[in-house]
Design a protein around this motif. Structure first.
Motif, PDB file in Angstrom:
ATOM      1  N   SER A  91       0.821  -1.215   0.000  1.00 41.40           N
ATOM      2  CA  SER A  91       0.000   0.000   0.000  1.00 41.40           C
ATOM      3  C   SER A  91       0.853   1.261   0.000  1.00 41.40           C
ATOM      4  CB  SER A  91      -0.922   0.010   1.229  1.00 41.40           C
ATOM      5  OG  SER A  91      -0.167   0.110   2.415  1.00 41.40           O
ATOM      6  N   ASP A  92       0.227   2.364  -0.385  1.00 44.62           N
ATOM      7  CA  ASP A  92       0.886   3.672  -0.363  1.00 44.62           C
ATOM      8  C   ASP A  92       0.912   4.256   1.042  1.00 44.62           C
ATOM      9  OD1 ASP A  92       1.162   3.778  -3.260  1.00 44.62           O
ATOM     10  OD2 ASP A  92      -1.003   4.159  -3.300  1.00 44.62           O
ATOM     11  N   ILE A  93      -0.106   3.936   1.830  1.00 47.40           N
ATOM     12  CA  ILE A  93      -0.231   4.472   3.190  1.00 47.40           C
ATOM     13  C   ILE A  93      -0.523   3.318   4.144  1.00 47.40           C
ATOM     14  CG2 ILE A  93      -1.544   6.004   4.717  1.00 47.40           C
ATOM     15  CD1 ILE A  93      -2.146   7.705   2.226  1.00 47.40           C
ATOM     16  N   GLY A  94       0.124   3.361   5.293  1.00 49.28           N
ATOM     17  CA  GLY A  94      -0.135   2.380   6.340  1.00 49.28           C
ATOM     18  C   GLY A  94      -0.443   3.096   7.640  1.00 49.28           C
ATOM     19  N   ALA A  95      -1.502   2.683   8.302  1.00 54.12           N
ATOM     20  CA  ALA A  95      -1.849   3.237   9.614  1.00 54.12           C
ATOM     21  C   ALA A  95      -1.746   2.104  10.627  1.00 54.12           C
ATOM     22  CB  ALA A  95      -3.266   3.804   9.600  1.00 54.12           C
ATOM     23  N   ALA A  96      -1.240   2.424  11.820  1.00 54.50           N
ATOM     24  CA  ALA A  96      -1.045   1.382  12.831  1.00 54.50           C
ATOM     25  C   ALA A  96      -1.292   1.931  14.224  1.00 54.50           C
ATOM     26  CB  ALA A  96       0.377   0.830  12.744  1.00 54.50           C
ATOM     27  N   ILE A  97      -1.658   1.015  15.120  1.00 61.21           N
ATOM     28  CA  ILE A  97      -1.857   1.378  16.517  1.00 61.21           C
ATOM     29  C   ILE A  97      -1.537   0.186  17.407  1.00 61.21           C
ATOM     30  CG2 ILE A  97      -4.327   0.802  16.441  1.00 61.21           C
ATOM     31  CD1 ILE A  97      -4.687   3.229  18.451  1.00 61.21           C
ATOM     32  N   THR A  98      -0.932   0.484  18.553  1.00 60.03           N
ATOM     33  CA  THR A  98      -0.631  -0.532  19.557  1.00 60.03           C
ATOM     34  C   THR A  98      -0.726   0.114  20.940  1.00 60.03           C
ATOM     35  OG1 THR A  98       0.956  -2.234  20.240  1.00 60.03           O
ATOM     36  CG2 THR A  98       1.891  -0.169  19.427  1.00 60.03           C
ATOM     37  N   GLY A  99      -1.259  -0.603  21.896  1.00 58.02           N
ATOM     38  CA  GLY A  99      -1.388  -0.013  23.228  1.00 58.02           C
ATOM     39  C   GLY A  99      -2.125  -0.909  24.195  1.00 58.02           C
ATOM     40  N   TYR A 100      -2.706  -0.274  25.198  1.00 56.74           N
ATOM     41  CA  TYR A 100      -3.453  -0.960  26.243  1.00 56.74           C
ATOM     42  C   TYR A 100      -4.878  -0.423  26.260  1.00 56.74           C
ATOM     43  CZ  TYR A 100       1.075  -2.460  28.030  1.00 56.74           C
ATOM     44  OH  TYR A 100       2.320  -3.022  28.162  1.00 56.74           O
ATOM     45  N   ALA A 101      -5.861  -1.317  26.163  1.00 57.81           N
ATOM     46  CA  ALA A 101      -7.265  -0.919  26.163  1.00 57.81           C
ATOM     47  C   ALA A 101      -7.830  -0.785  27.575  1.00 57.81           C
ATOM     48  CB  ALA A 101      -8.101  -1.922  25.375  1.00 57.81           C
ATOM     49  N   GLU A 102      -7.057  -1.219  28.564  1.00 58.62           N
ATOM     50  CA  GLU A 102      -7.494  -1.144  29.955  1.00 58.62           C
ATOM     51  C   GLU A 102      -6.251  -1.207  30.839  1.00 58.62           C
ATOM     52  OE1 GLU A 102     -10.124  -4.461  30.249  1.00 58.62           O
ATOM     53  OE2 GLU A 102      -8.558  -5.919  29.877  1.00 58.62           O
ATOM     54  N   PRO A 103      -6.395  -0.878  32.100  1.00 61.17           N
ATOM     55  CA  PRO A 103      -5.237  -0.977  32.993  1.00 61.17           C
ATOM     56  C   PRO A 103      -4.635  -2.385  32.974  1.00 61.17           C
ATOM     57  CG  PRO A 103      -7.006   0.210  34.071  1.00 61.17           C
ATOM     58  CD  PRO A 103      -7.581  -0.369  32.797  1.00 61.17           C
ATOM     59  N   ALA A 104      -3.320  -2.435  33.120  1.00 64.90           N
ATOM     60  CA  ALA A 104      -2.594  -3.709  33.165  1.00 64.90           C
ATOM     61  C   ALA A 104      -1.643  -3.648  34.360  1.00 64.90           C
ATOM     62  CB  ALA A 104      -1.835  -3.937  31.864  1.00 64.90           C
ATOM     63  N   PRO A 105      -2.132  -3.975  35.542  1.00 60.49           N
ATOM     64  CA  PRO A 105      -1.324  -3.850  36.754  1.00 60.49           C
ATOM     65  C   PRO A 105       0.021  -4.567  36.692  1.00 60.49           C
ATOM     66  CG  PRO A 105      -3.608  -4.274  37.326  1.00 60.49           C
ATOM     67  CD  PRO A 105      -3.491  -4.443  35.835  1.00 60.49           C
ATOM     68  N   ALA A 106       0.083  -5.717  36.057  1.00 62.13           N
ATOM     69  CA  ALA A 106       1.344  -6.463  35.979  1.00 62.13           C
ATOM     70  C   ALA A 106       2.418  -5.677  35.231  1.00 62.13           C
ATOM     71  CB  ALA A 106       1.118  -7.814  35.303  1.00 62.13           C
ATOM     72  N   GLN A 107       1.992  -4.830  34.275  1.00 57.51           N
ATOM     73  CA  GLN A 107       2.940  -3.990  33.524  1.00 57.51           C
ATOM     74  C   GLN A 107       3.005  -2.559  34.079  1.00 57.51           C
ATOM     75  OE1 GLN A 107       0.697  -6.035  31.692  1.00 57.51           O
ATOM     76  NE2 GLN A 107       2.324  -7.521  31.417  1.00 57.51           N
ATOM     77  N   LYS A 108       2.332  -2.335  35.215  1.00 58.19           N
ATOM     78  CA  LYS A 108       2.267  -1.018  35.858  1.00 58.19           C
ATOM     79  C   LYS A 108       1.603   0.025  34.959  1.00 58.19           C
ATOM     80  CE  LYS A 108       6.008  -2.058  38.893  1.00 58.19           C
ATOM     81  NZ  LYS A 108       7.382  -2.124  39.129  1.00 58.19           N
TER      82      LYS A 108
END
Length: 165
Positions: A91-108
């Motif tokens: 493709s000519d354009i790429g959109a991306a996202i990565t993250g946390y959708a809710e709290p993750a206590p183990a990862q602080k």
């Protein structure tokens, strides 16, 4: 957010561009929103949802060592995902996202947040056009995912409107 038909109009204006999406935290919501546009197949090549490190590495070319250190959530990982989805789909354009959708206590992680990126590929070279970080304080998982998807789409439209995309 501007209406999604604006995305189609912007993608199809000269020069016409194609789009692919790499998602993690939004779990396909961006792809579904784009797919809801009548005539999306004129510009949307497809997308991939990669939740795990192994899949981000295998399909999108994310650097394994660096991504492992940040549990696959960083500006760099988002940028690599955006560039990788351009390569994967051509493709000519790429959109991306990565993250946390809710709290993750183990990862602080105490509040949902995500990194997003938009990459542009021209003449075989890929460059980062835009990126950012977003949060959704106090939101539940599905509201967070919806907010993140809306934000990425709004940023993609803004990027196309101002000539970065």
């Amino acid at each position: 957010m501007k209406a999604l038909p604006d995305l189609k109009r912007l993608m199809l204006r000269r020069p016409r561009r194609t789009l692919a999406v790499a998602e993690s935290v939004t779990c396909g919501r961006i792809q579904a929103r784009i797919g809801s546009i009548s005539g999306a197949s004129e510009f949307f090549l497809g997308g991939i949802t990669t939740y795990t490190l192994d899949e981000k590495v295998r399909h999108l070319g994310v650097d394994c060592t660096a991504a492992r250190k940040v549990n696959c959530v960083s500006a760099t990982v988002a940028a690599e995902m955006a560039a990788g989805v351009c390569t994967l789909f051509g493709s000519d354009i790429g959109a991306a996202i990565t993250g946390y959708a809710e709290p993750a206590p183990a990862q602080k992680i105490h509040e949902p947040f995500a990194h997003w990126a938009i990459a542009v590929r021209r003449r075989g070279r890929t460059r980062l056009a835009a990126r950012g970080i977003i949060g959704c304080r106090g939101c539940n998982r599905t509201d967070t995912q919806r907010h993140f998807a809306d934000t990425v789409l709004a940023e993609l439209i803004a990027c196309l409107e101002d000539g970065r995309g």
